[in-house]
Design a protein around this motif. Sequence first.
Motif, PDB file in Angstrom:
ATOM      1  N   ALA A   1      69.468  34.585  78.104  1.00 25.55           N
ATOM      2  CA  ALA A   1      69.615  35.634  77.094  1.00 25.55           C
ATOM      3  C   ALA A   1      70.605  36.722  77.509  1.00 25.55           C
ATOM      4  CB  ALA A   1      68.257  36.266  76.801  1.00 25.55           C
TER       5      ALA A   1
ATOM      6  N   TRP B   1      73.656  36.375  78.257  1.00 22.26           N
ATOM      7  CA  TRP B   1      75.004  36.062  77.775  1.00 22.26           C
ATOM      8  C   TRP B   1      75.001  35.913  76.263  1.00 22.26           C
ATOM      9  CZ3 TRP B   1      77.695  37.165  81.767  1.00 22.26           C
ATOM     10  CH2 TRP B   1      77.260  36.846  83.034  1.00 22.26           C
ATOM     11  N   THR B   2      75.900  36.634  75.595  1.00 21.25           N
ATOM     12  CA  THR B   2      76.041  36.528  74.142  1.00 21.25           C
ATOM     13  C   THR B   2      77.503  36.247  73.813  1.00 21.25           C
ATOM     14  OG1 THR B   2      76.337  38.916  73.971  1.00 21.25           O
ATOM     15  CG2 THR B   2      74.106  38.064  73.618  1.00 21.25           C
TER      16      THR B   2
ATOM     17  N   ASP C   1      80.901  36.511  71.197  1.00 22.79           N
ATOM     18  CA  ASP C   1      81.590  37.272  70.160  1.00 22.79           C
ATOM     19  C   ASP C   1      82.258  36.278  69.210  1.00 22.79           C
ATOM     20  OD1 ASP C   1      82.619  39.323  68.697  1.00 22.79           O
ATOM     21  OD2 ASP C   1      84.315  39.701  70.031  1.00 22.79           O
TER      22      ASP C   1
ATOM     23  N   GLU D   1      80.713  38.078  75.331  1.00 19.56           N
ATOM     24  CA  GLU D   1      80.833  39.532  75.183  1.00 19.56           C
ATOM     25  C   GLU D   1      80.754  40.278  76.507  1.00 19.56           C
ATOM     26  OE1 GLU D   1      78.047  40.973  72.296  1.00 19.56           O
ATOM     27  OE2 GLU D   1      79.128  40.058  70.639  1.00 19.56           O
TER      28      GLU D   1
ATOM     29  N   GLU E   1      78.099  33.334  63.743  1.00 17.28           N
ATOM     30  CA  GLU E   1      76.798  32.682  63.922  1.00 17.28           C
ATOM     31  C   GLU E   1      76.830  31.192  63.569  1.00 17.28           C
ATOM     32  OE1 GLU E   1      73.874  34.153  65.077  1.00 17.28           O
ATOM     33  OE2 GLU E   1      75.135  35.885  65.526  1.00 17.28           O
TER      34      GLU E   1
ATOM     35  N   LYS F   1      72.878  29.322  70.967  1.00 12.96           N
ATOM     36  CA  LYS F   1      71.757  29.619  71.858  1.00 12.96           C
ATOM     37  C   LYS F   1      70.529  28.791  71.490  1.00 12.96           C
ATOM     38  CE  LYS F   1      73.063  33.022  74.576  1.00 12.96           C
ATOM     39  NZ  LYS F   1      73.137  32.783  76.013  1.00 12.96           N
TER      40      LYS F   1
END
Length: 159
Positions: free
Chosen positions: A44, A46-47, A49, A81, A52, A119
């Motif tokens: 979690a 790491w997200t 940019d 991000e 979706e 994810k």
Amino acid sequence: MTTLSLAEIVNTARKAETVEEKVTVLKRNDNKALRDILALMCDARWTFDLPETAPPYNKTESHETHGQLYREMRKMKYFVEQMPDGKNLPRIRKESLFIQMLETIDHEDAKLVLRMVAKEPYPDLAPEVINQAFPGAIQEPIAVKRGRGRPKKSEAPVS
């Protein structure tokens, strides 16, 4: 000996019967790209940019793209991000680079990358299994959706 693609390694580990066999498959095929893709998918911290939903892209039909994801993984730093490399890159440029990457790699690898960006860890390759193979790889595991749901109603009328 031919190098397995990242999708082949992940699918082989998923098909293994026991946790020990899954860990063995992951350890036997250990490499930086594999660790990165599993961590980006299941951690979690790491997200991305990126949008979706999966972007429209043309699936590659060439057989010469096998293993191309190993080389393309170095571009991931532009999409995460938390990495400074993509901070000054306009979002439209990031999205076009991402689509180019998906069109360059093998179709199965592209599905793996899309799952990583969404994810969505595989239920049969949980973060706990990955941490057994690579201790400390995933520090904030994402909850795995099992996806069984409600049983379907039978076709026959109930009396």
